[in-house]
Design an enzyme around this catalytic site. Structure first.
Site, PDB file in Angstrom:
ATOM      1  N   TYR A 176     -55.413 -88.135  -3.091  1.00  0.00           N
ATOM      2  CA  TYR A 176     -56.627 -87.334  -3.301  1.00  0.00           C
ATOM      3  C   TYR A 176     -56.531 -86.565  -4.627  1.00  0.00           C
ATOM      4  O   TYR A 176     -57.407 -86.678  -5.479  1.00  0.00           O
ATOM      5  CB  TYR A 176     -56.778 -86.379  -2.129  1.00  0.00           C
ATOM      6  CG  TYR A 176     -58.033 -85.524  -2.151  1.00  0.00           C
ATOM      7  CD1 TYR A 176     -59.277 -86.074  -1.868  1.00  0.00           C
ATOM      8  CD2 TYR A 176     -57.959 -84.162  -2.441  1.00  0.00           C
ATOM      9  CE1 TYR A 176     -60.427 -85.283  -1.863  1.00  0.00           C
ATOM     10  CE2 TYR A 176     -59.102 -83.365  -2.436  1.00  0.00           C
ATOM     11  CZ  TYR A 176     -60.322 -83.926  -2.141  1.00  0.00           C
ATOM     12  OH  TYR A 176     -61.458 -83.142  -2.132  1.00  0.00           O
ATOM     13  N   TYR A 215     -65.447 -91.034 -20.881  1.00  0.00           N
ATOM     14  CA  TYR A 215     -66.794 -91.624 -21.048  1.00  0.00           C
ATOM     15  C   TYR A 215     -67.674 -90.688 -21.878  1.00  0.00           C
ATOM     16  O   TYR A 215     -68.533 -91.142 -22.641  1.00  0.00           O
ATOM     17  CB  TYR A 215     -67.451 -91.892 -19.684  1.00  0.00           C
ATOM     18  CG  TYR A 215     -67.192 -93.276 -19.143  1.00  0.00           C
ATOM     19  CD1 TYR A 215     -65.968 -93.605 -18.574  1.00  0.00           C
ATOM     20  CD2 TYR A 215     -68.176 -94.269 -19.207  1.00  0.00           C
ATOM     21  CE1 TYR A 215     -65.723 -94.875 -18.073  1.00  0.00           C
ATOM     22  CE2 TYR A 215     -67.941 -95.538 -18.702  1.00  0.00           C
ATOM     23  CZ  TYR A 215     -66.714 -95.834 -18.141  1.00  0.00           C
ATOM     24  OH  TYR A 215     -66.483 -97.102 -17.652  1.00  0.00           O
TER      25      TYR A 215
HETATM   26  P1  NAD Z   1     -67.406 -85.342   3.637  1.00  0.00           P
HETATM   27  O1  NAD Z   1     -66.241 -86.131   4.095  1.00  0.00           O
HETATM   28  O2  NAD Z   1     -68.277 -84.717   4.668  1.00  0.00           O
HETATM   29  O3  NAD Z   1     -68.337 -86.188   2.666  1.00  0.00           O
HETATM   30  C1  NAD Z   1     -67.914 -87.281   1.926  1.00  0.00           C
HETATM   31  C2  NAD Z   1     -68.966 -88.375   2.034  1.00  0.00           C
HETATM   32  O4  NAD Z   1     -68.572 -89.497   1.215  1.00  0.00           O
HETATM   33  C3  NAD Z   1     -69.094 -88.906   3.464  1.00  0.00           C
HETATM   34  O5  NAD Z   1     -70.459 -89.033   3.815  1.00  0.00           O
HETATM   35  C4  NAD Z   1     -68.421 -90.274   3.409  1.00  0.00           C
HETATM   36  O6  NAD Z   1     -68.901 -91.186   4.364  1.00  0.00           O
HETATM   37  C5  NAD Z   1     -68.727 -90.692   1.976  1.00  0.00           C
HETATM   38  N1  NAD Z   1     -67.768 -91.675   1.441  1.00  0.00           N
HETATM   39  C6  NAD Z   1     -66.415 -91.638   1.495  1.00  0.00           C
HETATM   40  N2  NAD Z   1     -65.901 -92.711   0.887  1.00  0.00           N
HETATM   41  C7  NAD Z   1     -66.948 -93.448   0.425  1.00  0.00           C
HETATM   42  C8  NAD Z   1     -67.065 -94.677  -0.278  1.00  0.00           C
HETATM   43  N3  NAD Z   1     -65.975 -95.375  -0.641  1.00  0.00           N
HETATM   44  N4  NAD Z   1     -68.308 -95.148  -0.582  1.00  0.00           N
HETATM   45  C9  NAD Z   1     -69.414 -94.451  -0.214  1.00  0.00           C
HETATM   46  N5  NAD Z   1     -69.368 -93.290   0.457  1.00  0.00           N
HETATM   47  C10 NAD Z   1     -68.141 -92.790   0.776  1.00  0.00           C
HETATM   48  O7  NAD Z   1     -66.808 -84.200   2.666  1.00  0.00           O
HETATM   49  P2  NAD Z   1     -67.543 -83.058   1.842  1.00  0.00           P
HETATM   50  O8  NAD Z   1     -66.855 -81.798   2.158  1.00  0.00           O
HETATM   51  O9  NAD Z   1     -69.007 -83.155   1.959  1.00  0.00           O
HETATM   52  O10 NAD Z   1     -67.097 -83.456   0.356  1.00  0.00           O
HETATM   53  C11 NAD Z   1     -67.986 -84.028  -0.584  1.00  0.00           C
HETATM   54  C12 NAD Z   1     -67.305 -84.108  -1.941  1.00  0.00           C
HETATM   55  O11 NAD Z   1     -66.909 -82.803  -2.381  1.00  0.00           O
HETATM   56  C13 NAD Z   1     -66.027 -84.969  -1.922  1.00  0.00           C
HETATM   57  O12 NAD Z   1     -65.959 -85.699  -3.122  1.00  0.00           O
HETATM   58  C14 NAD Z   1     -64.925 -83.937  -1.883  1.00  0.00           C
HETATM   59  O13 NAD Z   1     -63.738 -84.404  -2.480  1.00  0.00           O
HETATM   60  C15 NAD Z   1     -65.535 -82.790  -2.682  1.00  0.00           C
HETATM   61  N6  NAD Z   1     -64.923 -81.495  -2.321  1.00  0.00           N
HETATM   62  C16 NAD Z   1     -65.269 -80.859  -1.154  1.00  0.00           C
HETATM   63  C17 NAD Z   1     -64.658 -79.656  -0.832  1.00  0.00           C
HETATM   64  C18 NAD Z   1     -65.020 -78.872   0.399  1.00  0.00           C
HETATM   65  O14 NAD Z   1     -64.412 -77.830   0.640  1.00  0.00           O
HETATM   66  N7  NAD Z   1     -65.980 -79.256   1.211  1.00  0.00           N
HETATM   67  C19 NAD Z   1     -63.684 -79.116  -1.682  1.00  0.00           C
HETATM   68  C20 NAD Z   1     -63.348 -79.810  -2.829  1.00  0.00           C
HETATM   69  C21 NAD Z   1     -63.978 -80.998  -3.149  1.00  0.00           C
END
Ligand code: NAD
Ligand code: UDP
Length: 310
Positions: A145, A159
């Site tokens: 990750y 890019y």
């Molecule tokens: P989440 O797991 O609820 O959402 C991630 C979404 O991406 C899900 O709907 C999942 O099905 C989709 N997904 C995963 N792999 C995929 C793929 N290969 N192709 C298409 N869709 C795919 O998590 P979240 O908390 O909503 O996180 C969203 C983004 O924000 C992520 O990139 C995460 O790394 C980033 N982020 C979130 C947090 C947090 O605290 N919530 C913190 C840091 C970063």
């Protein structure tokens, strides 16, 4: 003016709130998701809107749409989920970034990367400013990750420098709220659901490690502000500087939910960062942004949501 906007990972926790917000502002939304950790239920209330389109697709494969903006959120975010298939996780970050950047280059679209405070690893600098390069283990169980997200930032910057792609990068600190997956293993949803179900509250390690928790609405406001200004591309930290130990969080949740749950101590997972707090001076300066919802209020709203669910 109304825009056509692609949101990858749009059926996830943060993605569904972003879809809702941008749809309510009159934009056309293309929501792309493979439903690994997200669910159609998160966006069910949007599907009847003619300006909303839902596509099942995996970001590791290229995709072709015509859009003005792209928000790249696709990636599992909870440690148990991103460690479940570590190779797939790093592929998602790297291939997903390349595919979004290629699309942005062709469409001349502005493209946003959901990066993370995990790029700072187990930080030796506290709180963390964007200028800190981090302390990341490249070969540990969180590396798929952390290093995936770091490589995605590199791709975004390259890019931008090499091809003039119009990018924005946000480093998100722990964010919580309604529509978190109740069983995804993150601390806020775990503690609330354990308390509501009358189960033991699982504290990993001694519970003295810290995190800073941001309510989802505050975060989404920061996303939209960054995306809709022309001066600053990031990387920019977005998070709530209010810092708590996991023991403090557990006590707050127990006091709010009530019930008979007890704290139980379990081993600390490998490479678990000891402390984390965002320095948000850049967000305040460039976006005039700071979070408004305190942990107590955000927890109340989140507990209300999980009460209806579990
Ligand atoms: P989440 O797991 O609820 O959402 C991630 C979404 O991406 C899900 O709907 C999942 O099905 C989709 N997904 C995963 N792999 C995929 C793929 N290969 N192709 C298409 N869709 C795919 O998590 P979240 O908390 O909503 O996180 C969203 C983004 O924000 C992520 O990139 C995460 O790394 C980033 N982020 C979130 C947090 C947090 O605290 N919530 C913190 C840091 C970063
Ligand atoms: N944690 C915990 N009990 C749980 C889940 C998590 O004590 O049931 C701890 C975890 O070890 C970490 C913190 O809570 O120190 C935040 O964990 P989370 O998985 O939510 O996010 P991240 O570690 O990625 O910040």
């Amino acid at each position: 003016m109304s825009k056509r906007i692609l949101i990858t990972g749009g059926a996830g926790f943060l993605g569904s709130h972003l879809c809702e917000r941008l749809l309510n502002e009159g934009n056309e939304i293309v929501c792309l998701d493979n439903y690994f950790t997200g669910a159609k239920e998160n966006v069910n209330h949007l599907v009847d809107n003619p300006r909303f389109e839902l596509i099942r697709h995996d970001v590791i494969d290229p995709f072709k749409v015509e859009v003005d903006q792209i928000y790249n959120l696709a990636c599992p975010a909870s440690p148990p989920h991103y460690q479940y298939n570590a190779i797939k996780t790093i592929k998602t970050s790297v291939m997903g970034a390349i595919n979004c950047l290629g699309l942005a280059k062709r469409c001349k679209a502005r493209v946003f990367q959901a990066s993370t405070s995990e790029v700072y690893g187990d930080p030796a600098v506290h709180p963390q400013p964007e200028s800190y390069w981090g302390n990341v283990n490249p070969i540990g169980i969180r590396s798929c990750y952390d290093e995936g997200k770091r490589a995605a930032e590199t791709l975004f910057m390259d890019y931008h420098r090499q091809n003039g792609v119009d990018i924005r990068i946000v480093r998100i600190f722990n964010t919580y709220g309604p529509r978190m997956n109740p069983d995804d293993g993150r601390v806020v949803s775990n503690f609330i659901c354990q308390a509501l179900r009358g189960k033991d509250i699982t504290i990993y390690g001694d519970g003295k490690q810290t995190r800073s928790f941001c309510y989802v609405d505050d975060l989404i406001e920061g996303f939209v502000r960054l995306m809709n200004q022309d001066e600053f591309i990031g990387p920019i930290n977005l998070g709530n500087p209010g810092e708590f130990t996991m023991l403090e969080l557990a006590e707050k949740v127990l006091a709010k939910v009530g019930g008979s749950s007890k704290l139980v101590f379990q081993p600390l997972p490998g490479d678990d960062p000891k402390q984390r707090q965002p320095d948000i001076s850049l967000a305040t300066k460039h976006l005039d942004w700071e979070p408004e919802i305190k942990l107590d209020e955000g927890l109340d709203r989140t507990i209300d949501y999980f009460k209806r669910l579990v």
